[in-house]
Design a protein around this motif. Structure first.
Motif, PDB file in Angstrom:
ATOM      1  N   ASP A 236     -13.919   5.554   2.552  1.00 37.60           N
ATOM      2  CA  ASP A 236     -14.934   5.137   1.607  1.00 37.60           C
ATOM      3  C   ASP A 236     -14.262   4.858   0.265  1.00 37.60           C
ATOM      4  OD1 ASP A 236     -17.659   4.958   0.441  1.00 37.60           O
ATOM      5  OD2 ASP A 236     -17.075   6.825  -0.535  1.00 37.60           O
ATOM      6  N   LEU A 237     -14.990   4.183  -0.626  1.00 33.93           N
ATOM      7  CA  LEU A 237     -14.449   3.871  -1.950  1.00 33.93           C
ATOM      8  C   LEU A 237     -14.973   4.827  -3.017  1.00 33.93           C
ATOM      9  CD1 LEU A 237     -14.543  -0.046  -1.950  1.00 33.93           C
ATOM     10  CD2 LEU A 237     -12.575   1.452  -1.646  1.00 33.93           C
ATOM     11  N   ASP A 238     -16.186   4.571  -3.500  1.00 36.09           N
ATOM     12  CA  ASP A 238     -16.707   5.274  -4.671  1.00 36.09           C
ATOM     13  C   ASP A 238     -16.923   6.750  -4.382  1.00 36.09           C
ATOM     14  OD1 ASP A 238     -17.165   2.917  -6.550  1.00 36.09           O
ATOM     15  OD2 ASP A 238     -18.180   2.274  -4.719  1.00 36.09           O
ATOM     16  N   GLY A 239     -16.324   7.583  -5.224  1.00 39.98           N
ATOM     17  CA  GLY A 239     -16.427   9.024  -5.036  1.00 39.98           C
ATOM     18  C   GLY A 239     -15.425   9.575  -4.049  1.00 39.98           C
ATOM     19  N   THR A 240     -14.648   8.681  -3.404  1.00 39.16           N
ATOM     20  CA  THR A 240     -13.667   9.126  -2.416  1.00 39.16           C
ATOM     21  C   THR A 240     -12.250   8.768  -2.854  1.00 39.16           C
ATOM     22  OG1 THR A 240     -15.297   8.941  -0.632  1.00 39.16           O
ATOM     23  CG2 THR A 240     -12.987   9.040   0.017  1.00 39.16           C
ATOM     24  N   ILE A 241     -11.987   7.469  -3.057  1.00 40.09           N
ATOM     25  CA  ILE A 241     -10.700   7.092  -3.652  1.00 40.09           C
ATOM     26  C   ILE A 241     -10.875   6.445  -5.026  1.00 40.09           C
ATOM     27  CG2 ILE A 241      -9.517   6.863  -1.443  1.00 40.09           C
ATOM     28  CD1 ILE A 241      -9.678   3.800  -1.808  1.00 40.09           C
ATOM     29  N   VAL A 242     -12.095   6.002  -5.329  1.00 35.21           N
ATOM     30  CA  VAL A 242     -12.352   5.492  -6.677  1.00 35.21           C
ATOM     31  C   VAL A 242     -12.727   6.670  -7.569  1.00 35.21           C
ATOM     32  CG1 VAL A 242     -13.803   4.000  -8.110  1.00 35.21           C
ATOM     33  CG2 VAL A 242     -13.089   3.238  -5.829  1.00 35.21           C
ATOM     34  N   ARG A 243     -12.005   6.831  -8.659  1.00 33.23           N
ATOM     35  CA  ARG A 243     -12.189   7.973  -9.542  1.00 33.23           C
ATOM     36  C   ARG A 243     -13.438   7.829 -10.404  1.00 33.23           C
ATOM     37  NH1 ARG A 243      -6.435   9.667 -12.163  1.00 33.23           N
ATOM     38  NH2 ARG A 243      -5.597  10.731 -10.339  1.00 33.23           N
ATOM     39  N   SER A 244     -13.738   8.879 -11.145  1.00 34.74           N
ATOM     40  CA  SER A 244     -14.920   8.884 -12.010  1.00 34.74           C
ATOM     41  C   SER A 244     -14.876   7.778 -13.054  1.00 34.74           C
ATOM     42  CB  SER A 244     -15.058  10.239 -12.718  1.00 34.74           C
ATOM     43  OG  SER A 244     -15.224  11.276 -11.791  1.00 34.74           O
ATOM     44  N   ASP A 245     -13.673   7.361 -13.446  1.00 39.90           N
ATOM     45  CA  ASP A 245     -13.546   6.300 -14.448  1.00 39.90           C
ATOM     46  C   ASP A 245     -13.556   4.905 -13.827  1.00 39.90           C
ATOM     47  OD1 ASP A 245     -11.067   6.136 -13.253  1.00 39.90           O
ATOM     48  OD2 ASP A 245      -9.907   6.573 -15.061  1.00 39.90           O
ATOM     49  N   GLY A 246     -13.796   4.820 -12.518  1.00 39.82           N
ATOM     50  CA  GLY A 246     -13.891   3.533 -11.846  1.00 39.82           C
ATOM     51  C   GLY A 246     -12.570   2.951 -11.383  1.00 39.82           C
ATOM     52  N   THR A 247     -11.485   3.699 -11.499  1.00 37.18           N
ATOM     53  CA  THR A 247     -10.174   3.180 -11.112  1.00 37.18           C
ATOM     54  C   THR A 247      -9.689   3.808  -9.807  1.00 37.18           C
ATOM     55  OG1 THR A 247      -8.932   4.892 -12.329  1.00 37.18           O
ATOM     56  CG2 THR A 247      -9.564   2.898 -13.549  1.00 37.18           C
ATOM     57  N   VAL A 248      -8.734   3.138  -9.187  1.00 34.48           N
ATOM     58  CA  VAL A 248      -7.991   3.692  -8.061  1.00 34.48           C
ATOM     59  C   VAL A 248      -6.573   3.938  -8.557  1.00 34.48           C
ATOM     60  CG1 VAL A 248      -7.145   3.302  -5.713  1.00 34.48           C
ATOM     61  CG2 VAL A 248      -9.383   2.417  -6.391  1.00 34.48           C
ATOM     62  N   SER A 249      -6.071   5.147  -8.405  1.00 30.53           N
ATOM     63  CA  SER A 249      -4.781   5.509  -8.982  1.00 30.53           C
ATOM     64  C   SER A 249      -3.631   4.807  -8.268  1.00 30.53           C
ATOM     65  CB  SER A 249      -4.568   7.024  -8.908  1.00 30.53           C
ATOM     66  OG  SER A 249      -4.316   7.419  -7.571  1.00 30.53           O
ATOM     67  N   ALA A 250      -2.523   4.664  -9.003  1.00 28.51           N
ATOM     68  CA  ALA A 250      -1.308   4.098  -8.415  1.00 28.51           C
ATOM     69  C   ALA A 250      -0.826   4.963  -7.255  1.00 28.51           C
ATOM     70  CB  ALA A 250      -0.233   3.977  -9.487  1.00 28.51           C
ATOM     71  N   ARG A 251      -1.021   6.269  -7.361  1.00 27.27           N
ATOM     72  CA  ARG A 251      -0.622   7.157  -6.273  1.00 27.27           C
ATOM     73  C   ARG A 251      -1.394   6.851  -4.995  1.00 27.27           C
ATOM     74  NH1 ARG A 251      -1.426  13.793  -6.021  1.00 27.27           N
ATOM     75  NH2 ARG A 251      -0.398  14.081  -3.991  1.00 27.27           N
ATOM     76  N   THR A 252      -2.687   6.598  -5.126  1.00 30.24           N
ATOM     77  CA  THR A 252      -3.506   6.284  -3.955  1.00 30.24           C
ATOM     78  C   THR A 252      -3.094   4.963  -3.338  1.00 30.24           C
ATOM     79  OG1 THR A 252      -5.385   7.593  -4.728  1.00 30.24           O
ATOM     80  CG2 THR A 252      -5.856   5.807  -3.191  1.00 30.24           C
ATOM     81  N   VAL A 253      -2.858   3.955  -4.153  1.00 34.06           N
ATOM     82  CA  VAL A 253      -2.408   2.664  -3.636  1.00 34.06           C
ATOM     83  C   VAL A 253      -1.091   2.823  -2.896  1.00 34.06           C
ATOM     84  CG1 VAL A 253      -1.681   0.329  -4.264  1.00 34.06           C
ATOM     85  CG2 VAL A 253      -3.642   1.367  -5.410  1.00 34.06           C
ATOM     86  N   ALA A 254      -0.177   3.607  -3.471  1.00 37.84           N
ATOM     87  CA  ALA A 254       1.117   3.845  -2.827  1.00 37.84           C
ATOM     88  C   ALA A 254       0.956   4.589  -1.506  1.00 37.84           C
ATOM     89  CB  ALA A 254       2.025   4.632  -3.768  1.00 37.84           C
ATOM     90  N   ALA A 255      -0.020   5.496  -1.436  1.00 38.09           N
ATOM     91  CA  ALA A 255      -0.243   6.242  -0.196  1.00 38.09           C
ATOM     92  C   ALA A 255      -0.710   5.319   0.922  1.00 38.09           C
ATOM     93  CB  ALA A 255      -1.254   7.351  -0.433  1.00 38.09           C
ATOM     94  N   PHE A 256      -1.553   4.362   0.603  1.00 37.78           N
ATOM     95  CA  PHE A 256      -2.008   3.417   1.632  1.00 37.78           C
ATOM     96  C   PHE A 256      -0.903   2.433   2.008  1.00 37.78           C
ATOM     97  CE2 PHE A 256      -6.156   5.057   0.427  1.00 37.78           C
ATOM     98  CZ  PHE A 256      -6.764   5.166   1.669  1.00 37.78           C
ATOM     99  N   ALA A 257      -0.025   2.115   1.072  1.00 35.05           N
ATOM    100  CA  ALA A 257       1.145   1.312   1.413  1.00 35.05           C
ATOM    101  C   ALA A 257       2.034   2.065   2.397  1.00 35.05           C
ATOM    102  CB  ALA A 257       1.926   0.956   0.153  1.00 35.05           C
ATOM    103  N   ARG A 258       2.090   3.375   2.254  1.00 36.95           N
ATOM    104  CA  ARG A 258       2.859   4.222   3.169  1.00 36.95           C
ATOM    105  C   ARG A 258       2.262   4.153   4.577  1.00 36.95           C
ATOM    106  NH1 ARG A 258       5.374   9.956   1.979  1.00 36.95           N
ATOM    107  NH2 ARG A 258       5.308   9.172  -0.148  1.00 36.95           N
ATOM    108  N   VAL A 259       0.942   4.108   4.670  1.00 34.29           N
ATOM    109  CA  VAL A 259       0.279   3.968   5.972  1.00 34.29           C
ATOM    110  C   VAL A 259       0.747   2.692   6.662  1.00 34.29           C
ATOM    111  CG1 VAL A 259      -1.946   3.617   7.119  1.00 34.29           C
ATOM    112  CG2 VAL A 259      -1.742   5.311   5.277  1.00 34.29           C
ATOM    113  N   GLU A 260       0.715   1.580   5.924  1.00 34.32           N
ATOM    114  CA  GLU A 260       1.127   0.296   6.499  1.00 34.32           C
ATOM    115  C   GLU A 260       2.612   0.302   6.864  1.00 34.32           C
ATOM    116  OE1 GLU A 260      -1.690  -3.211   4.903  1.00 34.32           O
ATOM    117  OE2 GLU A 260      -0.242  -2.479   3.431  1.00 34.32           O
TER     118      GLU A 260
END
Length: 278
Positions: free
Chosen positions: A24-48
């Motif tokens: 899911d996005l909002d409330g799961t990987i999208v933070r309270s300020d509406g952003t997705v952190s660089a750490r989270t993006v990097a983690a999904f790149a690791r999945v790929e």
């Protein structure tokens, strides 16, 4: 807001790595300020990089996916509108649609109005929003002009999602009133606490769309993990082999998940993926 639960201890555990990661996005990987952190993006790149797939699964319509697509490099597809629409993040186009048929749309609207006086109704498409006079606009509607149209036009064509918003009742209260009257006609969920419920076609859910995607790639539910925070995530989390609720999740999601992890503002999903795909 539900009470925040402390995350449980986590490890990658025995067994093979997941082949499909759904979040899911909002409330799961999208933070309270509406952003997705660089750490989270990097983690999904690791999945790929490990040869697995990931898919974003959200209640958002495609019109609200522009920033997310940019964050993830316009790669892959997203399941939008609680499974009603499949959105290509590379092209920005809808590639599959499972709308509510007109008879069910009309019946659902009539039953909701009878059961919940004061409820405003809107019909949400990929890029448009139309509503009756009672429907209140809000944060999610700020980017689009709402067409106020008569019922014959509002419910006159198939729609991916029907929205119901009440001036006073909470989303949980609305869901409790709506489920009994809509049972067997359409599926109804909520994804936030802003006095809003979301209706999709019978048989449509985040789980149905995720299962179809998994079948296309020959991936079993047992090799799928899912992350979520709200009741509209429950079907997807029940389908997946392993489910994770972020610590800030709705009480029903916390109770149903296999594991409770760090919250969305703590990059809880990223922490799990870093362990699973170390």
């Amino acid at each position: 807001m539900p009470p925040v639960m402390p995350p449980v201890a986590m490890s990658a555990g025995p067994g093979p790595r997941p082949l499909l990661v759904a979040t899911d996005l909002d409330g799961t990987i999208v933070r309270s300020d509406g952003t997705v952190s660089a750490r989270t993006v990097a983690a999904f790149a690791r999945v790929e990089a490990a040869g697995a797939r990931f898919v974003l699964v959200t209640g958002r319509p495609p019109r609200l996916m522009g920033g997310i697509a940019e964050t993830f490099g316009h790669r892959g597809a997203a399941i939008c509108s609680n499974g009603a629409l499949i959105h290509d993040l590379a092209t920005g186009k809808v590639v599959e649609e499972n709308p509510i048929p007109v008879p069910e749309l009309v019946e659902a609207a009539q039953r909701l109005r009878a059961a919940i006086p004061g409820l405003g109704l809107a019909v949400e498409y990929a890029a448009e929003l139309a509503a009756d006079p009672l429907y209140e606009s809000g944060d999610w509607d700020a980017d689009v002009e709402i067409d106020r149209i008569p019922d014959a036009e509002l419910f006159g064509r198939p729609a991916p999602k029907l929205l119901g918003k009440h001036p006073e009742l909470s989303a949980d209260e609305l869901l409790a009133l709506a489920r009994p009257v809509l049972d067997g006609i359409v599926n109804v969920y909520h994804s936030n606490g802003t006095r809003l419920i979301e209706v999709v076609a019978p048989g449509v859910s985040k789980a149905s769309a995720l299962a179809a995607l998994a079948r296309q790639h020959g991936i079993a539910a047992a090799r799928t993990v899912a992350f979520g925070d709200m009741p509209n995530d429950l079907p997807m989390m029940a389908w997946a082999g392993t489910s994770y609720a972020v610590a800030n999740a709705h009480r029903d999601v916390l109770d149903a998940a296999d594991q409770v992890i760090g919250g969305h503002d703590e990059d809880g999903v990223a922490a799990v993926l870093e362990r699973l795909f170390a």
